[in-house]
Design an enzyme around this catalytic site. Structure first.
Site, PDB file in Angstrom:
ATOM      1  N   PRO A 263      18.304  -1.561  33.862  1.00  0.00           N
ATOM      2  CG  PRO A 263      18.346   0.117  35.479  1.00  0.00           C
ATOM      3  CD  PRO A 263      19.192  -0.552  34.440  1.00  0.00           C
ATOM      4  N   GLY A 264      14.723  -1.610  33.781  1.00  0.00           N
ATOM      5  CA  GLY A 264      13.526  -1.029  33.180  1.00  0.00           C
ATOM      6  C   GLY A 264      12.507  -0.768  34.279  1.00  0.00           C
ATOM      7  CB  CYS A 331     -16.001  -8.606  24.082  1.00  0.00           C
ATOM      8  SG  CYS A 331     -16.969  -7.134  23.806  1.00  0.00           S
TER       9      CYS A 331
END
Ligand code: LLP
Length: 408
Positions: A263-264, A331
């Site tokens: 798992p992350g 931007c």
């Protein structure tokens, strides 16, 4: 909320914004909870460090006994520097180069291979080695099409129907297949997908075909809620079914194998916040735009995956609600954290917190538009500390010039 409003404000005052703040106790709690949910003695958690590679988080998990899912030689090196011994690192790269393969193999880290051609090259280069094989579980699930890794539309893993081919290649080069692996996707929406992927991998993991198995690795993907109305997965029920399925598999395989998960998101997403300050409020014919001092290079998930991240106005939590476009300082028109989101009135100078910023936010960051990444701070046992500083503009520019081939 993982951290309190006061804690987040304290961090912003102390270190300025933009700033990532993490709750170490919550990360430790998530790690420990997995062992409550999945009560299998041979369970190992390989933290997917791609989610957040802050060295303090790695060290915390290392001390707790976790292992690592590494996806590049850089990951392997950093994990080792954070204290992980090589036998607690599994290297799952895709489309690696010969140099990468050799470097990682020579470091002694176990290689997880997801392509037949790579397996052949590995066998030729390092006959007699131990190896793990990544299969494609043939289950499609995930929180975005971009994070679904199962099925033959994706580049990951060897198709299940090639299992005999894998066996033959392994035999040709005397490779010892000690592990089989699959990863279905990130943010799995249905627990049934976890079970089905497990079943699909277990179906090819017969003792006749792969007699040397030490573990099966079922990847990551455990989901956490990002929206306040989203239900939390019942991990107790899910964990019980995982244990049941795997125990039955081990019985038919003939011995108890290790069971790995990677798992992350589950480990770190909810522990993190991105704090930013509103610099500009604009009223475009009734469309309110809140302009902040961060931007999509610092938290790209809404732009890349259309992900929802909850936003809190810490500066004016009781303000009258209005709809805002919450945008950054880049931007580009698409530089939005949220579009037409209802939030308590935002005023110039207000502190906003983006929740669930612990996973795949800093780690996917860049310096686009030449703004250095935010600093990172952490609460551990109630103590606030800076765990990665922000580069100054001078340092960022010096780094660019230093890396350029023809500095003038
Ligand atoms: N194991 C493997 C082989 C993986 O490829 C991944 C994620 C994991 C484990 C961990 O998955 P998790 O438990 O974190 O869902 N950037 C995307 C997620 C990409 C996941 C890539 N691989 C996001 O922000 O949603």
């Amino acid at each position: 909320m993982s951290l309190t409003r006061e804690q987040l404000q304290e961090a912003a005052e102390k270190f300025g914004t933009p700033l990532f703040v993490y709750d170490a106790d919550r990360i430790a709690g998530c790690y420990r909870a997995l062992f409550d949910f999945i009560r299998y003695p041979g369970l190992k958690i390989h933290y997917a460090m791609k989610a957040n590679y802050n060295v303090h988080i790695l060290q915390l998990l290392q001390q707790l006994g976790a292992s690592i899912d590494a996806v590049s030689p850089g990951d392997v090196l950093l994990a080792q520097r954070a204290g992980f011994p090589i036998d607690r690192i599994l290297f799952t790269a895709n489309n690696m180069t010969e140099t990468e393969m050799a470097a990682v193999h020579q470091s002694g880290v176990l290689m997880n291979i997801g392509e037949l051609s790579r397996l052949e090259k590995f066998g030729r280069a390092f006959p007699g080695s131990r190896v793990c094989i990544r299969f494609n579980p043939d289950v499609r699930d995930g929180d975005s099409a971009k994070t679904m890794t199962g099925g033959d539309l994706t580049k990951f893993g060897i198709l299940l129907q090639e299992a005999d081919h894998v066996r033959d290649l392994a035999a040709r080069y005397n490779l010892k297949v000690v592990g089989l692996h699959e990863h279905t996707g990130s943010g799995l929406q249905h627990t049934e997908s976890v079970f089905q992927s497990m079943k699909n991998l277990m179906a090819v993991a017969t003792p006749e075909r792969f007699p040397d198995l030490e573990f099966l690795d079922f990847g990551g993907g455990f989901k956490v809620p990002y929206h306040p109305d989203e239900a939390r997965v019942d991990y107790v029920t899910m964990g019980a079914e995982i244990t049941r399925l795997f125990t039955a598999f081990c019985r038919s395989y003939g011995r108890e194998l290790g069971m790995y998960f990677e798992p992350g998101k589950y480990m770190v997403a909810e522990s993190g916040y991105l704090l930013m300050t509103v610099n500009t409020i604009k009223d475009n014919n009734g469309r309110l735009i809140a302009g902040c001092n961060s931007g999509f290079p610092q938290l790209i998930r809404p732009v890349l995956y259309n992900s929802y991240h909850h936003i809190l106005n810490l500066g004016n939590p009781d303000g009258t609600p209005h709809r805002y476009d919450v945008c950054g300082n880049i931007c580009e028109t698409g530089d939005l954290f949220a579009e037409q989101r209802e939030l308590p009135e935002i005023r110039e100078g207000d502190l906003l917190a983006i929740a669930n910023a612990g996973a795949y936010c800093y780690s996917m960051g860049s310096c686009y538009n030449l703004r250095p990444m935010p600093a990172e701070a952490m609460y551990r046992d109630g103590q606030l500390q800076l765990v990665r500083r922000r580069l100054s503009n001078e340092e960022l520019v010096a780094q660019i010039i230093g890396e350029s081939l023809c500095p003038r």
